[in-house]
Scaffold this motif. Structure first.
Motif, PDB file in Angstrom:
ATOM      1  N   HIS A 171      -9.609  14.607   7.248  1.00 18.00           N
ATOM      2  CA  HIS A 171     -10.211  15.252   6.075  1.00 18.00           C
ATOM      3  C   HIS A 171      -9.266  16.287   5.479  1.00 18.00           C
ATOM      4  CE1 HIS A 171     -14.396  14.080   7.770  1.00 18.00           C
ATOM      5  NE2 HIS A 171     -13.994  13.212   6.868  1.00 18.00           N
ATOM      6  N   ALA A 173      -5.951  16.264   5.655  1.00 16.81           N
ATOM      7  CA  ALA A 173      -4.846  15.564   5.013  1.00 16.81           C
ATOM      8  C   ALA A 173      -5.260  15.050   3.643  1.00 16.81           C
ATOM      9  CB  ALA A 173      -4.371  14.415   5.891  1.00 16.81           C
ATOM     10  N   GLN A 174      -6.477  14.549   3.562  1.00 17.20           N
ATOM     11  CA  GLN A 174      -6.990  14.058   2.278  1.00 17.20           C
ATOM     12  C   GLN A 174      -7.115  15.206   1.280  1.00 17.20           C
ATOM     13  OE1 GLN A 174     -10.951  12.331   2.418  1.00 17.20           O
ATOM     14  NE2 GLN A 174     -10.463  10.926   0.760  1.00 17.20           N
ATOM     15  N   LYS A 175      -7.639  16.328   1.739  1.00 21.32           N
ATOM     16  CA  LYS A 175      -7.813  17.496   0.868  1.00 21.32           C
ATOM     17  C   LYS A 175      -6.470  18.018   0.363  1.00 21.32           C
ATOM     18  CE  LYS A 175      -8.657  21.655   2.476  1.00 21.32           C
ATOM     19  NZ  LYS A 175      -9.317  22.842   3.115  1.00 21.32           N
ATOM     20  N   LEU A 176      -5.465  17.970   1.223  1.00 18.09           N
ATOM     21  CA  LEU A 176      -4.135  18.470   0.865  1.00 18.09           C
ATOM     22  C   LEU A 176      -3.276  17.414   0.175  1.00 18.09           C
ATOM     23  CD1 LEU A 176      -3.384  20.312   4.233  1.00 18.09           C
ATOM     24  CD2 LEU A 176      -3.935  21.397   2.046  1.00 18.09           C
ATOM     25  N   ASN A 177      -3.826  16.223   0.016  1.00 13.12           N
ATOM     26  CA  ASN A 177      -3.104  15.102  -0.603  1.00 13.12           C
ATOM     27  C   ASN A 177      -1.832  14.757   0.174  1.00 13.12           C
ATOM     28  OD1 ASN A 177      -2.945  13.070  -2.560  1.00 13.12           O
ATOM     29  ND2 ASN A 177      -1.603  14.298  -3.870  1.00 13.12           N
ATOM     30  N   ILE A 178      -1.961  14.791   1.504  1.00 13.27           N
ATOM     31  CA  ILE A 178      -0.844  14.430   2.381  1.00 13.27           C
ATOM     32  C   ILE A 178      -1.124  13.058   2.981  1.00 13.27           C
ATOM     33  CG2 ILE A 178       0.380  14.991   4.505  1.00 13.27           C
ATOM     34  CD1 ILE A 178      -0.170  17.927   3.956  1.00 13.27           C
ATOM     35  N   PRO A 179      -0.323  12.054   2.674  1.00 18.08           N
ATOM     36  CA  PRO A 179      -0.534  10.722   3.274  1.00 18.08           C
ATOM     37  C   PRO A 179      -0.377  10.806   4.790  1.00 18.08           C
ATOM     38  CG  PRO A 179       1.040  10.638   1.453  1.00 18.08           C
ATOM     39  CD  PRO A 179       0.840  12.076   1.776  1.00 18.08           C
ATOM     40  N   LEU A 261       5.934  18.749   4.566  1.00 19.51           N
ATOM     41  CA  LEU A 261       4.563  18.242   4.663  1.00 19.51           C
ATOM     42  C   LEU A 261       3.991  18.496   6.054  1.00 19.51           C
ATOM     43  CD1 LEU A 261       4.542  14.822   2.771  1.00 19.51           C
ATOM     44  CD2 LEU A 261       3.583  17.005   2.033  1.00 19.51           C
TER      45      LEU A 261
END
Length: 275
Positions: A171, A173-179, A261
């Motif tokens: 969650h 990673a998704q919020k931070l836009n990190i694949p 990242l």
């Protein structure tokens, strides 16, 4: 009192005299990833060579320091460079710092590593959340007398990497836009890289990545009922049909490229671990 427990207590007492902060979160930084330790506030850095019974890190890209302090308002302790079985240390020595973490008060552990990718959906520079591992080192750090102070004779490993923490990281990673990828890490002894036939075998048995660390620390952390989260930086593709000669310098170089990242994600994970 067993010899291992005695040594752990001596190391713990030395560290407590150097730092007043009581850490609750432990982090193990792999090849090329040690820079995160520079961002710790109120830090106390201790050379491994000064800590009783600590091994010494001999691998390029590993600073060889224990760092205690605060990051994102959380009390943390970092191994800036780990120890490896292939350096000639026993499994008890490789995992000794994790025992010390536990005695200092650590209940949650974040392990990181640089590794080779086996899954064709991955590419160099990817970050991967470790969902499980396969121990192919040929050894286990729990072999020998068991210290009940640390944990049971036969610890469960069915949740080696905490499922709730995995969901939290996904969650974040998704919020931070990190694949971020997910997968199984195969731990080998090293230090040689694998043959084409061996890499084919790893893919066949379900491994998504392969590396020479992490598994011993995670076994010991589970023995002591720590909650564990694991992150890998994929530095090269270890696919047999496309295999090219690889050097440790290449591994460190790609890990360095992924650092921004990686650091961004880890700093957010630390907040989650502190909740």
């Amino acid at each position: 009192m067993g010899e291992l427990l005695k040594k752990v207590q001596e190391a713990t007492q030395y560290i407590k005299k150097q730092a007043s902060i009581v850490p609750t979160i432990g982090i193990v930084l792999g090849s090329g990833l040690g820079e995160l330790a520079n961002e710790i506030e109120q830090q106390v850095a201790i050379d491994y060579s000064n800590i009783p019974h600590f091994p010494k890190s001999t691998v390029e890209g590993h600073a060889g320091k224990l760092v205690i302090g605060k990051l994102n308002h959380q009390n943390i302790i970092i191994l800036q460079g780990r120890f490896h079985y292939y350096e000639g240390y026993s499994m008890a020595e490789v995992t000794f710092p994790i025992r010390v973490f536990y005695q200092l008060g650590v209940s949650k552990l974040l392990v990181t590593n640089a590794c080779g990718g086996l899954n064709r959906a991955f590419q160099p520079g990817d970050l991967m959340l470790i969902t499980d591992h396969i121990n192919l080192t040929g050894d286990n750090p729990l072999i020998g007398p068991n210290e009940e102070v640390f944990g049971p004779r036969f610890p469960d490993m069915s949740r080696a990497y905490d499922p709730e923490l995995q969901n939290d990281v996904l969650h974040l990673a998704q919020k931070l836009n990190i694949p971020i990828q997910k997968g199984v890490y195969a731990g080998i002894s090293g230090p040689s890289y694998m043959t084409k036939a061996e890499l084919k075998m790893l893919r066949y048995i379900g491994a998504d990545t392969v590396g020479m660390s992490t598994v011993p620390e995670v076994i010991v952390a589970n023995h002591m009922q720590m909650k564990v989260i694991g992150l890998s930086c994929i530095t090269d593709m270890a696919i047999a049909e496309e295999l090219e000669p690889l050097t440790h310098e290449q591994v460190v170089s790609v890990a360095n490229q992924a650092k921004p990242l990686f650091k961004k994600l880890v700093k957010e994970i630390i907040i989650t671990l502190g909740e």
